[in-house]
Write a protein that holds these residues in place. Structure first.
Motif, PDB file in Angstrom:
ATOM      1  N   LEU A  30       0.832  -1.211   0.000  1.00 37.10           N
ATOM      2  CA  LEU A  30       0.000   0.000   0.000  1.00 37.10           C
ATOM      3  C   LEU A  30       0.863   1.256   0.000  1.00 37.10           C
ATOM      4  O   LEU A  30       0.577   2.223  -0.706  1.00 37.10           O
ATOM      5  CB  LEU A  30      -0.928   0.009   1.212  1.00 37.10           C
ATOM      6  N   ASN A  34       1.042   4.521  -2.497  1.00 39.99           N
ATOM      7  CA  ASN A  34       0.650   5.817  -1.958  1.00 39.99           C
ATOM      8  C   ASN A  34       1.230   6.943  -2.813  1.00 39.99           C
ATOM      9  O   ASN A  34       0.612   7.995  -2.967  1.00 39.99           O
ATOM     10  CB  ASN A  34       1.096   5.924  -0.501  1.00 39.99           C
ATOM     11  N   VAL A  41      -8.351   3.817   1.558  1.00 38.81           N
ATOM     12  CA  VAL A  41      -8.211   2.364   1.618  1.00 38.81           C
ATOM     13  C   VAL A  41      -9.276   1.787   2.537  1.00 38.81           C
ATOM     14  O   VAL A  41      -9.524   2.313   3.620  1.00 38.81           O
ATOM     15  CB  VAL A  41      -6.808   1.961   2.131  1.00 38.81           C
ATOM     16  N   ALA A  79      -8.179   1.632  -2.888  1.00 40.13           N
ATOM     17  CA  ALA A  79      -7.598   0.296  -2.700  1.00 40.13           C
ATOM     18  C   ALA A  79      -8.395  -0.458  -1.647  1.00 40.13           C
ATOM     19  O   ALA A  79      -9.053   0.147  -0.794  1.00 40.13           O
ATOM     20  CB  ALA A  79      -6.141   0.404  -2.272  1.00 40.13           C
ATOM     21  N   VAL A 109      -4.278  -7.259  -1.929  1.00 42.56           N
ATOM     22  CA  VAL A 109      -4.421  -5.817  -2.097  1.00 42.56           C
ATOM     23  C   VAL A 109      -4.905  -5.599  -3.520  1.00 42.56           C
ATOM     24  O   VAL A 109      -4.248  -6.022  -4.477  1.00 42.56           O
ATOM     25  CB  VAL A 109      -3.093  -5.074  -1.864  1.00 42.56           C
TER      26      VAL A 109
END
Length: 119
Positions: A30, A34, A41, A79, A109
């Protein structure tokens, strides 16, 4: 008694928390996205607390607060951290791309296609 407690120390995760074994790698994934604009998220309730911990101790990422997923994920987030294949219909419907998947725990993810950058 002290030796007993010393020998009971864990080197890895507790068996009851097996689903959290890969969350350090999940957060690293993640964090790498970014930079391409991933800010909002949503995470399955099993993962949210651990990911929120990593978010709070990080000094470099600029995520909004990690939302807890209800029975169904809310559409429109950047996400999602969720279980595959359970949420595969949602991933397909939203046009998300799975960028990380753990074979041992099933955590994945999934990122919205427009935020993938040059990857």
């Amino acid at each position: 008694m002290a030796c007993y407690f010393l020998l009971c120390l864990r080197v890895s995760y507790f068996d009851e928390y097996r689903w959290n074994a890969d969350l350090k790698e999940v957060y690293a994934t993640l964090a790498s996205f970014n930079q391409t604009g991933v800010r909002r998220v949503e995470a399955n309730g099993l993962y949210q607390a651990s990911l929120e911990f990593y978010r709070r101790i990080s000094t470099t990422e600029m995520f909004d607060e990690l939302l807890v997923m209800g029975d169904e994920p809310r559409p429109g987030k950047d996400a999602y951290v969720l279980q595959v294949p359970y949420y595969q219909p949602f991933i397909d419907k939203e046009g998300l791309r799975v960028v990380y998947r753990s074979e041992s725990t099933g955590v994945a993810v999934a990122i919205r296609g427009g935020l993938l950058g040059t990857r």
